[in-house]
Scaffold this motif. Structure first.
Motif, short mmCIF file in Angstrom:
data_model
loop_
_atom_site.label_atom_id
_atom_site.label_comp_id
_atom_site.label_asym_id
_atom_site.label_seq_id
_atom_site.Cartn_x
_atom_site.Cartn_y
_atom_site.Cartn_z
N ALA A 124 0.83 -1.21 0.00
CA ALA A 124 0.00 0.00 0.00
C ALA A 124 0.86 1.26 0.00
CB ALA A 124 -0.93 0.00 1.21
N LYS A 125 1.93 1.24 0.77
CA LYS A 125 2.80 2.42 0.83
C LYS A 125 3.48 2.64 -0.53
CE LYS A 125 3.70 2.85 5.74
NZ LYS A 125 4.69 3.21 6.76
N ASP A 126 3.88 1.54 -1.18
CA ASP A 126 4.50 1.65 -2.50
C ASP A 126 3.56 2.33 -3.50
OD1 ASP A 126 6.87 0.56 -1.75
OD2 ASP A 126 6.46 -1.45 -2.53
N ARG A 127 2.27 2.13 -3.29
CA ARG A 127 1.29 2.74 -4.20
C ARG A 127 0.88 4.14 -3.78
NH1 ARG A 127 -2.40 -1.37 -6.94
NH2 ARG A 127 -3.98 0.23 -6.72
N GLY A 128 1.51 4.66 -2.71
CA GLY A 128 1.23 6.04 -2.31
C GLY A 128 0.08 6.21 -1.34
N THR A 129 -0.36 5.13 -0.71
CA THR A 129 -1.42 5.22 0.30
C THR A 129 -0.88 5.97 1.52
OG1 THR A 129 -2.08 3.03 -0.45
CG2 THR A 129 -3.16 3.89 1.53
N LYS A 130 -1.70 6.87 2.06
CA LYS A 130 -1.30 7.59 3.27
C LYS A 130 -1.65 6.72 4.47
CE LYS A 130 -2.43 12.13 1.34
NZ LYS A 130 -3.50 13.15 1.46
N VAL A 131 -0.89 5.64 4.64
CA VAL A 131 -1.17 4.71 5.73
C VAL A 131 0.04 4.68 6.67
CG1 VAL A 131 -0.37 2.70 4.39
CG2 VAL A 131 -1.91 2.37 6.35
N SER A 132 -0.24 4.67 7.96
CA SER A 132 0.80 4.48 8.96
C SER A 132 0.39 3.30 9.82
CB SER A 132 0.98 5.74 9.81
OG SER A 132 -0.24 6.08 10.43
N ALA A 133 1.36 2.77 10.57
CA ALA A 133 1.05 1.58 11.37
C ALA A 133 1.91 1.53 12.62
CB ALA A 133 1.26 0.32 10.54
N GLU A 134 1.37 0.88 13.62
CA GLU A 134 2.09 0.69 14.89
C GLU A 134 2.23 -0.79 15.19
OE1 GLU A 134 -1.04 2.54 17.29
OE2 GLU A 134 -1.65 0.55 17.99
#
Ligand code: NCD
Ligand code: ZN
Ligand code: ZN
Length: 428
Positions: free
Chosen positions: A243-253
């Motif tokens: 998802a991050k590679d596709r530019g999604t504004k996602v963060s995770a803990e």
């Protein structure tokens, strides 16, 4: 109010320096002439870090003050090196309106040991049926920046999509407890060989991974920010990378317990090890550590979850899930990430302070240790060890899974806006 931290090593790098703190701000770094009225903290070459920020804390006030209060939880946070915590909304009553979130914020400021930022519920009463008034909470005195139904998943995709869409206009983040409820009915432990052997209903990895994948797509299409709570499987790390590679504004803990502990603990039958999501396999824990080092997982969050003896010290199936985390987080990160060479202390500052402050949108936390910056600081003795005793922790509840363990890394001082909140294991 003046404090001098003498002989500290910022980020564990370089020669020891003195850090002068005046009126809550760092005003000099180097060899400092100590003002007469200054309070002195002898650092003896210890590691100086920006104060930790916990995106995921359960403080149980209002409703379960027999297990934790904003007062006792703030003490645990300060002793653990935290200068800001986000208090989850699954209280009783639920923090789904401005009255409750403002109470939590104000009470945190009165106690004054750590900034307590209330998390607002996404749905009314955490029922997953209709959206709570996110805008009212975002614009309240508490200025809510993170919304979550944590404890429960926002399972309805239409509701989750709406929450993500609204969040963009408010510049807030939706933090998801990723658990497809249809896949975890009656679940007691990680679905795998160990649960099967003991006869526990399994909590499959796919229940987490499928929601994370779904939400990443919803967030991407809405151009919204998504935060994934307590990532527990290696598959989730793979989805996040994609998802991050596709530019999604996602963060995770990731939680400290998912970095260290595994479902091997099931064999003890001790419900102190019951948590949601469940402890996974050795291979998951190993891949979570690698993903944290790599930045695919952004930060460490405790999911500090105090529970009363009568809710925890029961047979496995009746026990509530959750474990304490605030006072042991730094040590578990030191054990799993620093001792293993996966992170240096600058990396620890990134995952325990800088990234969580950015995700939670806190302008005054997670700042560089530089002149002119707010003095939210944590001093860590990297060589010292301590033995965990649940009864000695500041929390009212004592459900630590690390009872009796000897762990590296001791928080020796915490400063909130220049004021000492904890020193040598005692709250100031
Ligand atoms: N983590 C847990 O096992 N329990 C949390 C809820 C949650 O974080 O899902 C709690 O509130 O006790
Ligand atoms: Zn959760
Ligand atoms: Zn939680």
């Amino acid at each position: 109010m003046t404090t001098v931290i003498k002989g500290a090593r910022p980020y564990g790098e370089g020669d020891p320096v003195d850090v002068l703190v005046e009126d809550g701000v760092i005003t000099a770094i180097g060899a400092v002439a100590v003002p007469e009225d200054a309070e002195i903290v002898e650092a003896n070459g210890q590691v100086l870090l920006p104060g930790f920020v916990d995106l995921h804390t359960h403080l149980r006030e209002p409703g379960r003050e027999d297990t934790e209060t904003i007062d006792s939880g703030s003490a645990a946070a300060a002793l653990g090196g935290y200068t800001a915590v986000f208090a989850m909304a699954n209280t009783d009553p639920v923090a789904d309106n401005a009255v409750i979130v403002d109470h939590v914020w104000r009470r945190g400021q009165e106690v004054g040991l750590v900034d307590v930022h209330p998390v607002g519920a996404v749905t009314v009463g955490l029922k997953g049926e209709k959206l709570a008034e996110l805008g009212t909470m975002a614009n309240s005195q508490a200025r809510v920046k993170v919304f979550s139904d944590d404890g429960l998943c926002v399972a309805d995709p239409l509701l989750m999509r709406r929450a993500l869409e609204y969040s963009t206009a408010l510049d807030v983040v939706i933090a998801q407890h990723a658990e497809e409820p249809r896949l975890t009915v009656g679940a007691q432990a990680h679905e795998g060989e160990r649960a099967a052997r003991l006869g526990y209903t399994g909590w499959p990895a796919a229940a987490e991974e499928s929601i994370v994948a779904r939400d990443c797509l919803l967030a991407l299409h809405a151009n919204a920010r998504l935060h994934v709570c307590h990532v527990s499987t290696s598959g989730t790390a793979d989805v996040l990378r994609w998802a991050k590679d596709r530019g999604t504004k996602v963060s995770a803990e990731v939680t400290p317990h998912h970095l260290l502990l595994t479902d091997e603990r099931l064999a003890t039958y001790d419900p102190v090890n019951k948590v949601n999501p469940p402890l996974r396999t050795e291979s998951d824990a190993e891949k979570l550590r690698a993903a944290l080092a790599e930045g695919v997982i952004d930060c460490v969050a405790t999911d500090h979850a105090p529970h009363a003896v009568q809710d925890k010290d029961t047979e496995w199936s009746a026990a509530r899930p959750g474990m304490l985390g605030l006072q042991t987080a730094l040590s578990i990160v030191a054990e799993t990430m620093v001792r293993t060479g996966l992170l240096d202390w600058r990396g620890v500052a990134r995952v325990m302070s800088e990234r969580p402050a950015e995700i939670g949108n806190l302008a005054d936390q997670g700042r560089p240790i530089e002149v002119g910056e707010p003095a939210n600081l944590t001093l860590v003795d990297p060589d010292a060890e301590w033995t965990v005793r649940g009864a000695e922790l500041a929390s009212i509840a004592a459900n630590t899974p690390y009872e009796g363990m000897r762990l590296p890394g001791v928080v020796t001082a915490t400063l909130l806006r220049g004021r000492l909140t904890a020193r040598d294991g005692k709250v100031c």
